[in-house]
Design a protein around this motif. Sequence first.
Motif, PDB file in Angstrom:
ATOM      1  N   ILE A  35       0.854  -1.004   0.158  1.00  0.00           N
ATOM      2  CA  ILE A  35       0.034   0.193   0.063  1.00  0.00           C
ATOM      3  C   ILE A  35       0.705   1.276   0.101  1.00  0.00           C
ATOM      4  O   ILE A  35       0.568   2.318  -0.686  1.00  0.00           O
ATOM      5  N   PHE A  36       1.766   1.324   0.912  1.00  0.00           N
ATOM      6  CA  PHE A  36       2.602   2.445   1.050  1.00  0.00           C
ATOM      7  C   PHE A  36       4.056   2.649   0.383  1.00  0.00           C
ATOM      8  O   PHE A  36       4.595   3.636   0.151  1.00  0.00           O
ATOM      9  N   LEU A  37       4.504   1.439  -0.284  1.00  0.00           N
ATOM     10  CA  LEU A  37       5.492   1.294  -1.410  1.00  0.00           C
ATOM     11  C   LEU A  37       6.874   1.969  -0.663  1.00  0.00           C
ATOM     12  O   LEU A  37       7.303   2.738  -1.327  1.00  0.00           O
ATOM     13  N   PRO A  38       7.258   1.516   0.426  1.00  0.00           N
ATOM     14  CA  PRO A  38       8.392   2.204   1.089  1.00  0.00           C
ATOM     15  C   PRO A  38       9.755   1.795   0.346  1.00  0.00           C
ATOM     16  O   PRO A  38      10.563   2.561   0.581  1.00  0.00           O
ATOM     17  N   MET A  39       9.999   0.807  -0.278  1.00  0.00           N
ATOM     18  CA  MET A  39      11.261   0.579  -1.035  1.00  0.00           C
ATOM     19  C   MET A  39      11.183   1.559  -2.322  1.00  0.00           C
ATOM     20  O   MET A  39      12.554   1.750  -2.565  1.00  0.00           O
ATOM     21  N   HIS A  40      10.253   2.007  -2.660  1.00  0.00           N
ATOM     22  CA  HIS A  40      10.103   2.719  -3.749  1.00  0.00           C
ATOM     23  C   HIS A  40      10.720   3.970  -3.822  1.00  0.00           C
ATOM     24  O   HIS A  40      11.613   4.708  -4.632  1.00  0.00           O
ATOM     25  N   ILE A  41      10.754   4.538  -2.655  1.00  0.00           N
ATOM     26  CA  ILE A  41      11.109   6.154  -2.383  1.00  0.00           C
ATOM     27  C   ILE A  41      12.579   6.356  -2.194  1.00  0.00           C
ATOM     28  O   ILE A  41      13.072   6.881  -3.064  1.00  0.00           O
ATOM     29  N   PRO A  42      13.486   5.388  -1.653  1.00  0.00           N
ATOM     30  CA  PRO A  42      14.816   5.504  -1.853  1.00  0.00           C
ATOM     31  C   PRO A  42      15.469   5.020  -3.183  1.00  0.00           C
ATOM     32  O   PRO A  42      16.309   5.783  -3.654  1.00  0.00           O
ATOM     33  N   VAL A  43      14.694   4.373  -3.983  1.00  0.00           N
ATOM     34  CA  VAL A  43      15.339   3.976  -5.231  1.00  0.00           C
ATOM     35  C   VAL A  43      14.929   5.110  -6.174  1.00  0.00           C
ATOM     36  O   VAL A  43      15.776   5.677  -6.817  1.00  0.00           O
ATOM     37  N   LEU A  44      13.818   5.670  -6.132  1.00  0.00           N
ATOM     38  CA  LEU A  44      13.740   6.756  -6.772  1.00  0.00           C
ATOM     39  C   LEU A  44      14.175   8.219  -6.710  1.00  0.00           C
ATOM     40  O   LEU A  44      15.024   8.697  -7.575  1.00  0.00           O
ATOM     41  N   ALA A 145      -2.005   0.352  -4.457  1.00  0.00           N
ATOM     42  CA  ALA A 145      -0.704   1.211  -4.364  1.00  0.00           C
ATOM     43  C   ALA A 145      -1.127   2.817  -4.268  1.00  0.00           C
ATOM     44  O   ALA A 145      -0.310   3.408  -4.187  1.00  0.00           O
ATOM     45  N   LEU A 146      -2.345   3.143  -4.577  1.00  0.00           N
ATOM     46  CA  LEU A 146      -2.594   4.686  -4.683  1.00  0.00           C
ATOM     47  C   LEU A 146      -1.988   5.420  -3.400  1.00  0.00           C
ATOM     48  O   LEU A 146      -1.399   6.583  -3.539  1.00  0.00           O
TER      49      LEU A 146
END
Length: 173
Positions: A35-44, A145-146
Amino acid sequence: MKKSSTQRLVLAGLFTAIGIVLPFAFHALSLSGSIFLPMHIPVLLCGLICGWRHGLAAGAVIPLLSSVLTGMPPLYPVAISMAFELSAYGAVIGLASKKVNAFAALVIAMLSGRAVSGIANVLLLSLSGKSYAWSAFLTGAFVTALPGIIIQLILIPLIYAAVQKNKHLERVI
Protein backbone atom coordinates in the motif's frame (compact mmCIF):
# COMPACT_ATOMS: atom_id res chain seq x y z
CA MET A 1 27.83 21.05 -7.77
CA LYS A 2 28.81 17.88 -9.62
CA LYS A 3 29.09 14.84 -7.39
CA SER A 4 32.19 12.69 -7.60
CA SER A 5 31.79 9.00 -8.34
CA THR A 6 32.72 8.30 -4.71
CA GLN A 7 29.94 10.59 -3.44
CA ARG A 8 27.42 8.94 -5.75
CA LEU A 9 28.53 5.48 -4.64
CA VAL A 10 28.26 6.38 -0.94
CA LEU A 11 24.84 7.95 -1.49
CA ALA A 12 23.66 4.90 -3.43
CA GLY A 13 24.79 2.75 -0.49
CA LEU A 14 22.87 5.01 1.89
CA PHE A 15 19.73 4.83 -0.27
CA THR A 16 20.13 1.04 -0.43
CA ALA A 17 20.32 0.82 3.36
CA ILE A 18 17.26 3.06 3.68
CA GLY A 19 15.49 0.86 1.14
CA ILE A 20 15.99 -2.14 3.41
CA VAL A 21 15.29 -0.45 6.76
CA LEU A 22 12.26 1.65 5.75
CA PRO A 23 10.03 -1.28 4.70
CA PHE A 24 11.08 -3.18 7.83
CA ALA A 25 9.95 -0.18 9.91
CA PHE A 26 6.65 -0.01 8.01
CA HIS A 27 5.98 -3.70 8.68
CA ALA A 28 6.90 -3.26 12.36
CA LEU A 29 4.17 -0.61 12.52
CA SER A 30 1.74 -2.95 10.70
CA LEU A 31 1.74 -0.73 7.61
CA SER A 32 1.52 -2.69 4.36
CA GLY A 33 4.38 -2.37 1.91
CA SER A 34 2.07 -3.02 -1.03
CA ILE A 35 0.00 0.00 0.00
CA PHE A 36 2.69 2.51 1.05
CA LEU A 37 5.57 1.34 -1.24
CA PRO A 38 8.44 2.20 1.13
CA MET A 39 11.12 0.55 -1.06
CA HIS A 40 10.24 2.77 -3.99
CA ILE A 41 11.10 6.09 -2.34
CA PRO A 42 14.86 5.50 -1.79
CA VAL A 43 15.24 3.98 -5.26
CA LEU A 44 13.54 6.91 -6.97
CA LEU A 45 15.60 9.39 -4.95
CA CYS A 46 18.78 7.46 -5.72
CA GLY A 47 18.13 7.58 -9.47
CA LEU A 48 17.24 11.25 -9.31
CA ILE A 49 20.17 12.35 -7.14
CA CYS A 50 22.90 9.84 -8.05
CA GLY A 51 22.02 9.07 -11.68
CA TRP A 52 20.54 6.21 -13.63
CA ARG A 53 23.32 3.66 -13.08
CA HIS A 54 23.20 3.95 -9.31
CA GLY A 55 19.40 4.03 -9.34
CA LEU A 56 19.31 0.88 -11.44
CA ALA A 57 21.79 -0.88 -9.12
CA ALA A 58 19.98 0.15 -5.95
CA GLY A 59 16.67 -0.94 -7.45
CA ALA A 60 18.07 -4.35 -8.34
CA VAL A 61 19.72 -4.95 -4.98
CA ILE A 62 17.20 -3.62 -2.44
CA PRO A 63 14.37 -6.16 -2.82
CA LEU A 64 16.77 -9.09 -3.11
CA LEU A 65 18.81 -8.06 -0.05
CA SER A 66 15.66 -7.30 1.88
CA SER A 67 14.28 -10.73 1.05
CA VAL A 68 17.47 -12.47 2.18
CA LEU A 69 17.99 -10.34 5.31
CA THR A 70 14.41 -9.87 6.53
CA GLY A 71 12.31 -12.43 4.68
CA MET A 72 10.29 -9.61 3.13
CA PRO A 73 9.28 -9.72 0.38
CA PRO A 74 9.29 -13.45 -0.47
CA LEU A 75 12.11 -14.12 -2.93
CA TYR A 76 10.10 -15.81 -5.66
CA PRO A 77 8.32 -14.32 -7.45
CA VAL A 78 7.82 -11.07 -5.50
CA ALA A 79 11.40 -9.92 -4.77
CA ILE A 80 12.62 -10.94 -8.21
CA SER A 81 9.75 -9.09 -9.88
CA MET A 82 10.36 -6.08 -7.64
CA ALA A 83 14.06 -6.10 -8.57
CA PHE A 84 13.08 -5.58 -12.22
CA GLU A 85 10.45 -2.98 -11.31
CA LEU A 86 12.67 -0.96 -8.97
CA SER A 87 15.61 -1.16 -11.38
CA ALA A 88 13.39 0.41 -14.00
CA TYR A 89 12.33 3.14 -11.56
CA GLY A 90 15.91 4.02 -10.68
CA ALA A 91 17.20 3.95 -14.24
CA VAL A 92 14.27 5.73 -15.88
CA ILE A 93 14.07 8.59 -13.38
CA GLY A 94 17.82 9.15 -13.71
CA LEU A 95 17.64 9.24 -17.50
CA ALA A 96 14.38 11.18 -17.75
CA SER A 97 15.53 13.86 -15.30
CA LYS A 98 18.15 14.91 -17.85
CA LYS A 99 15.40 15.77 -20.34
CA VAL A 100 12.42 16.90 -18.22
CA ASN A 101 11.82 18.33 -14.74
CA ALA A 102 11.96 16.10 -11.67
CA PHE A 103 8.18 15.74 -11.34
CA ALA A 104 7.72 14.69 -14.97
CA ALA A 105 10.69 12.30 -14.64
CA LEU A 106 9.04 10.83 -11.54
CA VAL A 107 5.74 10.21 -13.35
CA ILE A 108 7.53 8.68 -16.35
CA ALA A 109 9.55 6.42 -14.05
CA MET A 110 6.50 5.37 -12.06
CA LEU A 111 4.62 4.36 -15.21
CA SER A 112 7.65 2.63 -16.72
CA GLY A 113 8.40 0.67 -13.55
CA ARG A 114 4.81 -0.50 -13.32
CA ALA A 115 4.91 -1.69 -16.94
CA VAL A 116 8.13 -3.61 -16.20
CA SER A 117 6.49 -5.05 -13.08
CA GLY A 118 3.55 -6.32 -15.12
CA ILE A 119 5.82 -7.94 -17.70
CA ALA A 120 8.04 -9.49 -15.01
CA ASN A 121 5.02 -10.90 -13.17
CA VAL A 122 3.59 -12.42 -16.35
CA LEU A 123 6.94 -14.07 -17.13
CA LEU A 124 7.75 -15.24 -13.60
CA LEU A 125 4.29 -16.58 -12.87
CA SER A 126 4.08 -18.34 -16.23
CA LEU A 127 7.30 -20.18 -15.29
CA SER A 128 5.38 -21.47 -12.25
CA GLY A 129 2.42 -22.52 -14.39
CA LYS A 130 0.29 -19.68 -13.06
CA SER A 131 -1.31 -16.78 -14.86
CA TYR A 132 -1.31 -13.07 -14.11
CA ALA A 133 -4.58 -11.35 -14.92
CA TRP A 134 -4.83 -7.81 -16.25
CA SER A 135 -7.21 -6.97 -13.39
CA ALA A 136 -4.66 -8.22 -10.81
CA PHE A 137 -2.01 -6.00 -12.39
CA LEU A 138 -4.23 -2.89 -12.40
CA THR A 139 -5.42 -3.51 -8.86
CA GLY A 140 -1.94 -4.10 -7.43
CA ALA A 141 -0.08 -1.47 -9.42
CA PHE A 142 -2.57 1.37 -9.20
CA VAL A 143 -5.52 0.80 -6.85
CA THR A 144 -3.91 -0.86 -3.83
CA ALA A 145 -0.77 1.25 -4.26
CA LEU A 146 -2.63 4.59 -4.53
CA PRO A 147 -1.59 5.85 -1.06
CA GLY A 148 2.07 5.07 -1.87
CA ILE A 149 1.78 6.72 -5.27
CA ILE A 150 0.39 9.89 -3.67
CA ILE A 151 3.15 9.87 -1.04
CA GLN A 152 5.79 9.54 -3.77
CA LEU A 153 4.29 12.31 -5.90
CA ILE A 154 4.41 14.67 -2.91
CA LEU A 155 7.51 13.58 -1.00
CA ILE A 156 10.08 12.96 -3.74
CA PRO A 157 9.77 16.36 -5.48
CA LEU A 158 9.88 18.08 -2.06
CA ILE A 159 13.04 16.25 -0.98
CA TYR A 160 14.68 16.80 -4.36
CA ALA A 161 13.78 20.50 -4.35
CA ALA A 162 15.23 20.86 -0.85
CA VAL A 163 18.46 19.20 -1.97
CA GLN A 164 18.67 21.40 -5.07
CA LYS A 165 17.88 24.57 -3.12
CA ASN A 166 20.27 23.95 -0.25
CA LYS A 167 23.70 23.20 -1.64
CA HIS A 168 25.05 22.68 1.87
CA LEU A 169 22.43 19.94 2.32
CA GLU A 170 23.47 18.39 -0.99
CA ARG A 171 26.95 17.81 0.41
CA VAL A 172 25.42 15.83 3.25
CA ILE A 173 22.81 14.06 1.14
